[in-house]
Design an enzyme around this catalytic site. Structure first.
Site, PDB file in Angstrom:
ATOM      1  CG  HIS A   1      -0.540   4.103   4.668  1.00 15.89           C
ATOM      2  ND1 HIS A   1      -2.077   4.025   4.799  1.00 15.89           N
ATOM      3  CD2 HIS A   1      -0.181   3.156   3.991  1.00 15.89           C
ATOM      4  CE1 HIS A   1      -2.147   2.768   4.464  1.00 15.89           C
ATOM      5  NE2 HIS A   1      -1.238   2.016   4.087  1.00 15.89           N
TER       6      HIS A   1
ATOM      7  CB  SER B   1      -1.055   0.118   1.803  1.00 16.73           C
ATOM      8  OG  SER B   1      -0.349   0.273   2.529  1.00 16.73           O
TER       9      SER B   1
ATOM     10  CG  ASP C   1      -4.137   6.053   6.448  1.00 18.15           C
ATOM     11  OD1 ASP C   1      -2.547   6.294   6.910  1.00 18.15           O
ATOM     12  OD2 ASP C   1      -4.300   5.710   6.057  1.00 18.15           O
TER      13      ASP C   1
END
Ligand SMILES: *[C@@H]1O[C@H](CO)[C@@H](O)[C@H](O)[C@H]1NC(C)=O
Ligand SMILES: *[C@@H]1O[C@H](CO)[C@@H](O)[C@H](O)[C@H]1NC(C)=O
Ligand SMILES: *[C@@H]1O[C@H](CO)[C@@H](O)[C@H](O)[C@H]1NC(C)=O
Length: 359
Positions: A329, A32, A326
């Site tokens: 990330h 991610s 967040d």
């Protein structure tokens, strides 16, 4: 005559704008940290800073790979599962929640329920191999094309360790995964070399103990568990550190085996560590340990049950003052600084655009 030509050649190396790279394509593998849309989860405020909509990127805007593509003059990399895309300039195989190791490894340890996706390094390289005909055509054309391409393999590993940790496994048990994870990365790199890759960058793990997710979920009252200067969780950073040390050793081994291949390590760890120690140097006036988009308040503005984009979230006023987007990330602002460290040094050595000056 020869002297004049030699002189002109010499002169040209100084006078010509030390122009850019010679890459024909860019290929990326990872999780991610670098998925640009293979997994289309999320909604605004993800994407708000650059795209104005959620693209699947786990950030408010562009990722490190986006800035690298842009500075190399490439379009933003299309996700590999976008059927209508033209992959002649590259593709991104990174997948949100990807682990390095495959299903069997986790299944043998009773952890298969923690896996969300089937996108190990092995699977990502498989997908790359299957797409080759549409990327570059016949095998000989592919050798030529891949020989002029830049490959970035990682970061990988964060999800292998977190999958087990979130299942309640001890950090000592998780530490035993490190050689397996590193071996799988190294195998993936070696398969890419077999397919024709000659220029490969392999990023290490981030200092996960400096991220709000870990800081919040593994919070303790013992000040000895935290770095005095950083406030980061020592044991989790030690895991990253061990992973990176073993990864670098395995890259050295690969380099001995393939001395003509360019294999560079990208040092996420040191760079993010510097964000934590010297946040003001980068304009991160909120410090590095507080989440910009969150719900929780508290020391790190992070709550596992109510995250960014869950009901009631707020976004910090100036996103460029934060490292963490967040809690897991990073912000576009942090990605920009990291990309600079890889493109222009010193966190990839030699840097990707070694001979270029920044404008
Ligand atoms: C993909 O784009 C390249 C130029 O970037 C072009 O030469 C090629 O024909 C395109 N391929 C397809 C299938 O459209
Ligand atoms: C994962 O995908 C690979 C190939 O893409 C496939 O061979 C394998 O069976 C899949 N594994 C699981 C657990 O779905
Ligand atoms: C936002 O933060 C950045 C980095 O600290 C700073 O350079 C910029 O001036 C700030 N913008 C506003 C509108 O305050």
């Amino acid at each position: 005559m020869e002297h004049i030509i030699a002189f002109l050649l010499l002169l040209s190396t100084f006078l010509l704008p030390s122009s850019s790279h010679h890459y024909t394509a860019l290929f990326h593998f990872g999780d991610s940290m670098s998925d640009t849309g293979n997994v289309r989860i999320g909604r605004l405020p993800y994407g708000m800073t650059f795209f104005g909509r959620a693209t699947g990127r786990c950030s408010d805007g562009r990722l490190v790979i986006d800035f690298i593509a842009q500075d190399l003059g490439f379009p933003l990399l299309p996700p590999s599962n976008e059927r209508e895309s033209n992959f002649s300039k590259g593709a991104n195989f990174a997948w949100v929640a990807a682990t390095t190791l495959g299903f069997d490894f986790f299944n043998e340890r009773g952890l298969s329920k923690g896996l969300w996706v089937n996108a190990s390094v092995y699977v990502q390289v498989d997908r790359f191999e299957k797409l080759l005909p549409s990327i570059c055509g016949a095998p000989q054309d592919c050798k030529d094309c891949l020989g002029k391409s830049l490959f970035i393999v990682g970061e990988f590993g964060g999800n292998d360790y977190s999958t087990a940790l979130f299942f309640g496994r001890s950090i000592d048990e998780v530490t035993t995964f490190v050689p397996h994870v590193v071996h799988a990365i190294s195998d993936g790199v070696e398969r890419l070399i077999g397919l024709g890759a000659v220029d490969i960058i392999v990023p290490g793990l981030l200092p996960v103990g400096c991220f709000p997710l870990y800081l919040t979920n593994y919070h303790t009252q013992d000040t000895e568990d935290y770095g005095h200067k950083t406030g980061c969780a020592r044991r989790y950073n030690a895991l990253s550190w061990l992973h990176n040390a073993q990864l670098r050793r395995s890259l050295d081994d690969l380099h001995r085996k393939y001395p003509t291949i360019s294999l560079r390590y990208a040092d996420y760890y040191s760079q993010i560590f510097d964000f934590v120690i010297n946040p003001l140097k980068y304009g991160f006036t909120a410090g590095a340990l507080r989440t910009c988009c969150g719900n929780g308040g508290g020391l790190y503005n992070y709550d596992q049950g109510r995250r960014c984009n869950d009901k009631g979230y707020t976004v910090c006023e100036n996103r460029s003052t934060h490292v963490s987007w967040d809690g897991i990330h990073m912000t576009e602002a942090a990605h920009r600084v990291i990309a600079n460290g890889w493109l222009y040094g010193p966190y990839v050595n030699p840097p990707i655009l070694a001979n270029s000056s920044r404008t």
